[in-house]
Structures are given as C-alpha cells and as structure tokens.
Design an enzyme around this catalytic site. Structure first.
Site, short mmCIF file in Angstrom:
data_model
loop_
_atom_site.label_atom_id
_atom_site.label_comp_id
_atom_site.label_asym_id
_atom_site.label_seq_id
_atom_site.Cartn_x
_atom_site.Cartn_y
_atom_site.Cartn_z
N TYR A 1 40.12 95.30 -8.65
CA TYR A 1 39.36 96.48 -9.07
C TYR A 1 37.89 96.13 -9.23
O TYR A 1 37.05 97.02 -9.36
CB TYR A 1 39.92 97.06 -10.37
CG TYR A 1 39.41 96.40 -11.63
CD1 TYR A 1 39.95 95.20 -12.08
CD2 TYR A 1 38.37 96.97 -12.36
CE1 TYR A 1 39.47 94.58 -13.22
CE2 TYR A 1 37.88 96.37 -13.50
CZ TYR A 1 38.43 95.18 -13.93
OH TYR A 1 37.94 94.57 -15.06
N ARG A 2 37.56 94.84 -9.22
CA ARG A 2 36.19 94.39 -9.51
C ARG A 2 36.12 92.95 -9.07
O ARG A 2 37.05 92.19 -9.33
CB ARG A 2 35.96 94.50 -11.02
CG ARG A 2 34.57 94.22 -11.51
CD ARG A 2 34.57 94.34 -13.02
NE ARG A 2 33.25 94.28 -13.59
CZ ARG A 2 33.00 94.19 -14.89
NH1 ARG A 2 33.99 94.17 -15.75
NH2 ARG A 2 31.77 94.15 -15.35
N HIS B 1 32.90 80.71 -14.83
CA HIS B 1 34.21 81.12 -14.35
C HIS B 1 34.07 82.38 -13.51
O HIS B 1 33.09 83.12 -13.62
CB HIS B 1 35.17 81.37 -15.51
CG HIS B 1 34.67 82.43 -16.46
ND1 HIS B 1 33.88 82.13 -17.53
CD2 HIS B 1 34.83 83.76 -16.48
CE1 HIS B 1 33.58 83.23 -18.17
NE2 HIS B 1 34.13 84.24 -17.57
N ASP C 1 32.90 92.55 -24.01
CA ASP C 1 32.86 91.19 -24.52
C ASP C 1 32.21 90.30 -23.46
O ASP C 1 32.80 90.11 -22.40
CB ASP C 1 34.30 90.73 -24.74
CG ASP C 1 34.49 90.00 -26.04
OD1 ASP C 1 33.49 89.71 -26.70
OD2 ASP C 1 35.64 89.71 -26.36
N TYR D 1 30.54 88.12 -12.31
CA TYR D 1 30.57 89.09 -11.21
C TYR D 1 29.27 89.08 -10.41
O TYR D 1 28.98 90.02 -9.69
CB TYR D 1 30.85 90.50 -11.75
CG TYR D 1 32.21 90.61 -12.39
CD1 TYR D 1 33.36 90.72 -11.61
CD2 TYR D 1 32.35 90.57 -13.76
CE1 TYR D 1 34.61 90.80 -12.19
CE2 TYR D 1 33.60 90.64 -14.35
CZ TYR D 1 34.72 90.76 -13.57
OH TYR D 1 35.97 90.83 -14.14
#
Lengths: 199, 511
Positions: free
Chosen positions: B458-459, B372, B150, B91
């Site tokens: 959502y993110r 990723h 995680d 992110y």
C-alpha cells in the site's frame, strides 16, 4: 498506518531501562551560564559520557542527561523554545539517535553538524574511534589522539567542545550519517560525539 | 553544482535566477552542503551511484511563490520534487524519486490557518508538523485532539498524502481519509481548490469533502499531479475516556474467530481505537497454555458509553471457546502529566519522538536496525489470510534469507486499518553497501513472491515504487496507463515529482 514502533516492539527491540540511576532528561542538572555551547547532552549510561559531563559542567556549561535516545521533552521544553529565539550551539556524547533527531530538527533553525565522531566501545572496554566530520575551526582531534588518550578519550572530546566559541566561523558542515548504524563487532556499544552549531 | 537531467547549464542558471527573484536568494539552495541535507537518511542505496539525490532545492513561503516556482520549472522543463517537511523516513525522506530533480521544499509554509473547535476541523499548510498543530491547539486551549503518527515530527499534510496514519480513533487515524478539502497548484501554476472549496467565498470547505461532480482529491494521494498547498482535516473532539481490553486465544486457529469478532465490533463502530494483533504460529518449546494470539482493543468515547461498549465486546469474545478478555485501566482525559508519562502518548493525541529511542544502538539492544525500510502488503482481514501469509513466509524464508544469513524481520500483522491488514516485513539498512544490496534483493524477492499470491504494497520506499507499481498489473497495467494518461494531460512537460509511485511522464517512460 503501519507503525514502525509497533513493529519494533513486537520484534523485541525495546527501550533500555535506566541502569545508572542518573536523572533522566526531564531532570536537568543545575544550569549556569554556558560559555559558548548552550547545552551539552550526555548519555548517562556510559562512564565516558558521565566523565565528560562532569568536566563540562565544571566549566559552567549546562549538562543534560539523556538515557534512551528519547528527546521529545528535551526538544519541546528546552531546545525548541531557545532555537525559535536564536540559533545556539549544542554538543553531546550520546547514542546516535539523539544526534540524528536533533540534526534533522536543527536544519530548520539554521544549524548544522560541525563535529561528529563515533566511538565503538568493545566488550573489552577498548574503544575504536572514527572522526566523521570536524570543522577546521574547532580544536584538532583525530583517531590517533583519541587512542593515545586511552580510557581518558572523552577528555579530548571535551577539548573539542570547549574550543567552540560563539563567533567561530563554522563553514564546513555535515550532514552526518547518524541515521545509519556502522557495522560493529558483537557486544560493542556505539557512542557519538557531536556539535551542532549555527552557520 | 549538479544539473537536473536533460537541462543545460544556461537554462538552469536562468531558472535559479528566476527562483531567487521569486522566493529570495536565501531560499534557493545549490551548494553541495545544502543540497546534501535532502539525502534520504535511510536510503537503501546510501553512498552508491544509484542513490537518488537532488540537484538543488527551492523553498517558497507562500502559494504565490509556489506558483512562480512551478511556472519557471515548466518554462525550462526542470523536474521538481515536492516535499512538506521531508521526514517521510523509510519511504524516501526528502530525496527525489527521479535523481537530479530540484526539491520543492514547502516547510516554510507552516501556518495553522484555522482550527475550528465547534465543528472539529483544521486547515493547515504543508510545513505544519504534528508538533506544531498540537502546540497550536494546546496554546489556544481547544478541546480537540490531533492524531499523531509515530514519530510526530512530520507534516500533517505530508503524512496524509503519503498514506500514513496515526493511533487514536477511527476515522481520524486514517489521515488521508480524514481530510476535507485541498488547495493544489497545478503544473501550469494554476490554483485548484477541491470539494466545496471550488465555490468562490465558500463557507463550507472543511464541512463537506465531496463537493459537486467527480472527486479528484485521490489524484494527489501518493501522486504527482499537483503541489498541495493547503489541506483541511477532521479533528477528534477530545474523548472523555479511553480503555483498552486484552483478548487472548490459545489455539493457532483461534485467529479465525478472533478476527471475525474484532471485525464485527469495528464494523459496528463499537471498537474505534487502533487495535493491535500479536502472536503467530506457536514456536517450538512455547510453554503450554501460552496464548498464540493477543489482540489489544482500545475504545474511545464518553465513559459510560466506553464501559457499555466494553461489556458488549466481552460478551462477543466470550463466545470463542477458551478466549480470555481482560479490561485494562480506564483513562479519563485530559490526562495529568504523571499519567501521560506512563502511557503511550500518541494514543492520547500527543506527538513524540520516542520511536528513535528504540531504533538507536544501546547495551540492551546491541544490533538495532538503524535505518530501515518496510515491505507492507495488504492482506484480507481474516484469520485464514493470516495463517496463509504465515505459511507463505515460512515456506520462503530460507531461500530469501539466504539460509538465514540475512536478518530481516517479520511478519507482523498490523490491524491499524479498518477493513484490511498489513503483513509487514522490515529490512535493516546501514552504511555497508554489500549489506544494503542483499537487503534490496530480499525486498524485491518478497514483493515478487507476494504479488504472485495476490498481495501487494500500500506504500513503498522511493527506491521500490516502480517495482511495486508494476505488481498492480491487471489488464496489462490498465490502472497505470490511466494514471499516465491523466499525468500527461495535467503535467505535459512532466515536471512534477516524476516517477512518484511509479507514475512517469511520457518522456521518461520506459517501454
């Protein structure tokens, strides 16, 4: 809330079972006082790494066997307690995720990657080498040297490891790009050799 | 040394001097080697000119130092990008959304200020990781659990503010939802405490999250309205037991009653664990009788209650023709070491890094993703939505994957949240710019296609936060305009994390 673990599990990216029968990370080999590197980690699935481990252990360094890139126990029980007291150097011939995790954790404790090389083992067992990063204070090694060593290339990596001394002026440091995989031929495996050292 | 955008060298030097005075010279980083540590390890622009990078970093250790840093940034109009521990991998990590920002690194603020076992809450600083909090609780022999995500090396505050979650029981695994009270440094250096914390000498800051009047904590979730320097969290009293049942349905359409039943059980709070949904439309050649859908249903609580709730679940799922219900092992806590080593630790409140074992390349896993990023749209929590999304994915797969030549993976339906689901598609990121460019294109295409169907993220990874924000365009982007109005009011110079989640200050807004 979405979990990459759950995702990976479902896509069939699973952890590898221990194939070699070597002890896992929680079972450390006998430890003697290490000369400069506090610990050397090896991925026990690879003969080149086992060979390096034997060579290093013979010189008195502590050797840990990691098998699947899962370093939680090693981190919590062995490395973090030591790094909280003082920054000490580690080295390894492992999968790239082991370097990636330890490097991220090392930054907080004032340590950086001083050496990073990648070794792509082809299905034919021929190995392609790429030295990504080497502090000039360490023993010289390059792709040609490693290729010339043939199947014994991990001994040259061992020479780099043993050239590290506590008071070596490590100045040129990573970060590595171990979080991202290089493009590789089908069926190849990636080994990563590295030193994380105080700066 | 790079300069922040629109800042001249003289001003930047003055700011760096002032920051060194405030936090100490050792904690202001300007060398290329130091600043490079703040690169996003999974950047989809890795090594390309568009990669978002910092110009410098400053690491305060106290809230007073944060105030001083922010005031200096305001004086010289220098953009800051606040991180907790910076391990928000996939992110954006510790890299700024707005390239050239100075990273405000809060990982030195790493004190566990309080863990109250009696009322089951904690108050922590941004640099406290799940490992740290777990260690604190273990050493103090407190009978509460953390809820680790995680992997578990990230910041408790950072994960909550980014919209992350964990693996134990609801409501604890919704990390932002389980917070109770914040301390925030605003762009002008002022400190605000939210909820009951706004009361001088408050005795109930972590006892009631709402306080009095309009609730503002949401402004700081995925936000850039302030720098969060303390946060309270509800902790989970150690449950006596945990048991997971496996429910299977053979028919593709069984997903409808299966999810309806699961929803009922969760909404009744009979099922409180983090459920998992496996399966999908039956592939060609699947063996006859194989389950099309599998749901794992964990329940935490006192043993006799767990057993009764399990029995109630069995009765409910038995009403679905052909569905099977199998109870798994019942675990009594605390687990002994041997048991802990054979279970998934995060489900028992123990953080770990085992995710990276799966991400690494190895002989049995010859083409792992390495880096990723994930596209994570929210869809309704119904079987019909799952089937519709599956059809949508199948119909568009050939086009987006360029005839199957791009290997992204999905969809996986995540039932971790209560009340909604995430239908995730994951994209591998490596060092090859050509590969990464194709993956970025595929990511953008899925965002656009999904938005046209009414599904949105959502993110999002930092590189796509603008794109995803634009999909929330109801009434000509009224929500974005409201956020921009607030941003301009509380941060008129636009110094705090410009662009985070698509909220830009006035001077950087594109028409």
């Amino acid at each position: 809330m979405t979990s990459r673990r759950q995702f990976l599990e479902r896509m069939g990216w699973t952890m590898v079972p221990l194939a070699s029968g070597l002890p896992d990370v929680s079972v450390a080999m006998p430890v003697t006082a290490p000369p400069a590197l506090h610990t050397v980690l090896i991925d026990g699935r690879y003969p080149q790494a086992r060979s390096l481990g034997n060579r290093i252990a013979g010189r008195g360094a502590a050797v840990h066997v990691v098998t699947d890139g899962e370093i939680t126990d090693l981190w919590l029980r062995e490395i973090q307690p030591v790094w909280k007291r003082r920054p000490v150097a580690l080295a390894g011939l492992t999968g790239s995720s082991t370097l990636f995790c330890l490097e991220q954790l090392a930054w907080t404790h004032g340590l950086r990657v001083a050496f990073h090389a990648e070794h792509v083992v082809l299905p034919s067992q021929q190995t392609l080498h790429s030295v990504q990063w080497r502090d000039t204070a360490l023993a010289p090694v390059d792709e040609r040297t490693l290729v010339a060593a043939g199947a014994n290339w991990s001994a040259r990596i061992g020479d780099v490891f043993t050239s590290y001394h506590r008071n070596l002026p490590i100045t040129a440091t990573g970060p590595s790009c171990a979080g991202l995989e290089p493009a590789m031929p089908a069926g190849a495996s990636l080994l990563t050799s590295w030193i994380i050292a105080p700066v | 040394m790079a300069l922040p955008p629109n800042v001249n060298a003289t001003d930047f030097e003055s700011a760096l001097r002032a920051w060194r005075d405030s936090v100490g010279a050792d904690w202001v980083f300007t060398s290329d080697a130091d600043v490079a540590l703040y690169r996003d390890a999974y950047s989809p622009f890795w090594g390309e000119p568009e990669e978002r990078v910092a110009s410098a970093a400053v690491a305060p250790s106290t809230v007073e130092q944060v105030q001083a840093v922010v005031r200096v940034a305001n004086q010289y109009k220098i953009p800051l990008y606040a991180i907790s521990t910076g391990r928000n991998l996939a992110y954006g990590g510790s890299a700024p959304v707005y390239s050239g920002s100075v990273v405000l690194d809060l990982k030195r603020m790493n004190r566990v200020l309080e863990v109250n076992e009696r009322n089951a809450y904690a108050l922590v600083e941004p640099g406290v990781s799940y490992f740290d909090l777990h260690e604190h609780i273990t050493k103090a022999k407190l009978d509460v659990w953390v809820d680790p995500p995680d992997p578990g090396w990230g910041s408790v505050i950072g994960n909550a503010l980014d919209g992350g979650g964990g693996w134990t029981a609801y409501p604890f695994r919704d990390h932002f939802g389980a917070h109770c009270g914040m301390e925030v440094v605003l762009a002008n250096g002022e400190i605000v405490r939210t909820g009951m914390g706004a009361l001088p000498d408050s005795k109930s800051w972590q006892h009631n999250k709402w306080g009095y009047g309009p609730w503002v904590d949401g402004l700081f979730r995925q936000g850039n309205m302030g720098v969060v320097t303390k946060m309270g969290f509800y902790m989970m009293p150690r449950p006596e037991a945990m048991q997971t049942a496996t429910v299977q349905g053979a028919g593709q359409d069984d997903i409808v009653p299966l999810l309806d039943t699961l929803n009922l059980l969760e909404n009744q709070h009979v099922v409180n664990g983090s459920t998992s949904l496996f399966g999908g439309p039956r592939p060609p050649g699947a063996p006859p009788g194989a389950a099309a859908w599998t749901i794992q249903v964990p329940i935490y609580g006192p043993e006799k209650v767990v057993r009764a709730q399990m029995e109630y679940c069995r009765e409910k799922f038995a009403k679905i023709p052909g569905a099977t219900f199998t109870e798994g092992e019942l675990f009594r806590t605390p687990l002994d070491a041997a048991t802990l080593n054979r279970v998934r630790k995060v489900s028992f409140g123990v953080p770990d890094l085992s995710t990276f074992g799966m991400l690494g390349r190895n002989p049995a896993n010859p083409a792992p993703p390495g880096g990723h990023i994930g596209f994570s749209p929210i869809i309704p929590r119904t079987g019909e939505a799952v089937l519709e999304y599956s059809r949508f994915y199948t119909e568009n797969l050939a086009t987006v994957s360029e005839g199957g030549t791009l290997r992204f993976l999905g969809p996986v339906f995540m039932t971790n949240w209560e009340r909604s689901m995430v239908a995730m598609i994951m994209f591998p990121i490596g060092r090859d710019p050509v590969h990464n460019r194709k993956m970025r294109g595929a990511f953008e295409r899925w965002v656009e296609l999904a938005a046209a169907k009414g599904w949105a993220e959502y993110r999002a990874p930092a590189a796509f936060q603008d794109l995803c924000a634009k999909t929330y365009s109801y009434n000509n982007g009224a929500l974005t305009r409201l956020r921009e109005t607030i941003k301009d009011a509380v941060d008129p110079n636009g110094i705090l994390s410009p662009g985070r989640y698509g909220v830009w200050p006035k001077h950087l807004r594109k028409a």
